[in-house]
Design a protein around this motif. Structure first.
Motif, short mmCIF file in Angstrom:
data_model
loop_
_atom_site.label_atom_id
_atom_site.label_comp_id
_atom_site.label_asym_id
_atom_site.label_seq_id
_atom_site.Cartn_x
_atom_site.Cartn_y
_atom_site.Cartn_z
N ASP A 202 0.24 -5.01 4.90
CA ASP A 202 0.00 -6.11 3.96
C ASP A 202 -0.77 -7.25 4.62
OD1 ASP A 202 0.09 -7.40 1.52
OD2 ASP A 202 2.10 -8.23 1.81
N VAL B 255 -1.02 -8.12 7.78
CA VAL B 255 -0.48 -8.66 9.02
C VAL B 255 -0.34 -7.53 10.03
CG1 VAL B 255 1.45 -9.84 10.14
CG2 VAL B 255 0.74 -10.52 7.83
N LYS C 124 1.64 -14.38 7.04
CA LYS C 124 0.68 -14.17 5.94
C LYS C 124 0.08 -15.50 5.49
CE LYS C 124 3.25 -11.75 3.07
NZ LYS C 124 3.60 -10.95 1.86
#
Length: 487
Positions: free
Chosen positions: A80, A82, A28
């Motif tokens: 999220d 990714v 992230k």
């Protein structure tokens, strides 16, 4: 920069330790810097159903292990921000828990081959495959040998990260030969031979283009005989390619100002932090007192974490005006030690055996000090969490603890914690007493806590270092002679 993380676990899908935090959080942070980082791992049945439902099958193919062609499914989902890929084979990965089976060698040799074979089927062509720990150690080896002339692999480089050198994936020669359809050539001087056996981690260390580990001090320590776990010679040989980069923490997830697990949000206010201490004392049955320093411990109760030191001088620690809260599980001798102390001194010692995430956060928030006297510690996340929650660490100077905790200097006002160098129980005891002494000096203690607030514990710092490393790698490294191709 296109990077494929290969790991045996990653949050939010599945976790047993710190590796999962790295494999979930670092992508992230790298993506936030403009990279395209994706993660590939096994499809375990421990992955929550709600997350599995978001995956779709994008390919199925066979992977040759020994004399058998094994089914492999490739699944994909974005979670999220990714992209995650799962390697599906129920025979190997539908097991209940992740590790500890008699066929772990076969399971993760299969996974390494499956990652390489997935390159033909992914909707993504990485410039770098970044491998983590022994379970993925054969990937750089396969990349440089069996797949080195393959058009799908020739423009890819590899990075290998050591999270803990102690766990190497060492198995018998005959098993490696059988599973990899190879002969004694596997164990030539540039192969994977390790004191009469084969070694998955050694394969990664020898064949990856760049090596990393999780703190600069640990990178130096593992090149010595004491810490090197019989791989120090190879690590010294590759020292020019080895870099230590300290892990980070998710500062959005771990934020004492916005943590629902703690009763009193705070940032740097000692007064509000001590309200959390009193609430923790009340919750655990300790004597309620803002003035009494409270030492927190959230850890596996094992020798590596320094509990043999604690056991040696525990009675002397308890003679001080101090309280101790311990959360964790591990060796029975240490569990019994804290269980007896809690029964004999219920107002001074509290224990919780097992793990409780909410209680762990309340311990970080409610403790004045955090004790972590590890024998060795590649990076350590607990001291970073303690600093984030303004709990002053007391640590031994090793690995990532040395890199992140600077001993307080009362003459300069610098330092964010307390530390000792020798692995010695009375050195630790002296350091604890020194911390207790400064706790009684409100101005000094406020300075230490203020110092801890100046550091960046986020993954942003780590991501910047990894991006710098990636840009130094040429995907067509040819200066090192590869081991002959295995068929």
């Amino acid at each position: 920069m296109k990077v494929l993380f290969a790991a045996s676990e990653a949050v939010p899908l599945v976790k047993t330790g710190g590796l999962a935090d790295v494999a979930g959080a670092l992508p992230k942070a790298l993506n936030a810097k403009g990279a395209d980082v994706r993660v590939i791992l096994p499809k375990y049945d421990a992955i929550p159903a709600a997350l599995l439902e978001q995956f779709e099958i994008i390919a199925t193919f066979s992977v040759r292990i020994g004399l058998r062609d094994q089914y492999c499914g490739l699944m994909k989902a974005e979670l999220d921000g990714v992209v995650y890929y799962l390697i599906d084979n129920e025979h190997y990965f539908k097991r209940g828990v992740l590790y500890g089976y008699g066929d772990d060698a076969e399971r993760f040799i299969f996974f390494c081959y499956a990652v390489m074979e997935s390159l033909y089927h992914l909707d993504f062509h990485p410039e770098i495959i970044h491998c983590h720990d022994w379970q993925t150690g054969l990937i750089p080896f396969l990349h440089k040998t069996r797949y080195r002339f393959d058009p799908a692999c020739t423009d890819i480089a590899t990075v290998y990260t050591i999270h803990n050198l102690k766990y190497q994936g060492v198995f018998g020669k005959e098993l490696f030969k059988e599973l990899m359809n190879a002969g004694e050539e596997l164990f030539f001087s540039e192969g994977i031979e390790f004191y009469g056996a084969g070694n998955c981690m050694l394969a990664g260390l020898r064949y990856a283009d760049k090596l990393t580990t999780v703190s600069p001090t640990y990178a130096q320590e593992i090149q010595t005989e004491y810490y090197g776990e019989r791989l120090d010679g190879l690590l010294r040989h590759r020292s020019a390619d080895l870099v230590g980069i300290v892990n980070g923490i998710d500062t959005d997830l771990f934020d004492p100002m916005n943590d629902e697990a703690i009763p009193f949000p705070y940032r740097g206010s000692l007064a509000r932090k001590r309200k959390n201490k009193v609430a923790l004392q009340r919750e655990l049955g300790l004597r309620e007192s803002e003035e009494t320093p409270l030492i927190g411990v959230v850890s596996r109760l094992v020798d590596q974490k320094g509990f043999d030191l604690i056991a040696s001088v525990f009675e002397e620690i308890l003679q001080e005006d101090v309280q101790i809260v311990v959360l964790g599980s591990g060796d029975s001798q240490f569990e019994d030690l804290f269980r007896r102390a809690g029964a004999q001194r219920p107002g001074q010692v509290a224990t919780w055996f097992g793990f409780n995430d909410g209680l762990a956060r309340r311990i970080y928030a409610g403790s004045d000090m955090y004790l972590m006297p590890s024998q060795f510690e590649p990076c350590g996340l607990s001291q970073l969490l303690a600093l984030r929650y303004r709990s002053v660490p007391i640590v031994r100077e090793t690995g990532g603890l040395k890199d992140t905790v600077l001993a307080y200097d009362e003459y300069t006002g610098e330092g964010n914690g307390f530390s000792f160098a020798n692995y010695n129980a009375h050195d630790m005891l002296y350091t604890i007493r020194r911390a207790i002494g400064f706790y009684k000096d409100e101005a000094a203690w406020q300075q230490i806590v203020t110092n801890s607030a100046k550091e960046d514990y986020s993954w942003t710092r780590s991501a910047k270092a990894y991006m710098s490393l990636y840009t130094t790698i040429s995907p067509l490294r040819k200066e090192r002679q590869p081991w002959p191709v295995i068929s």
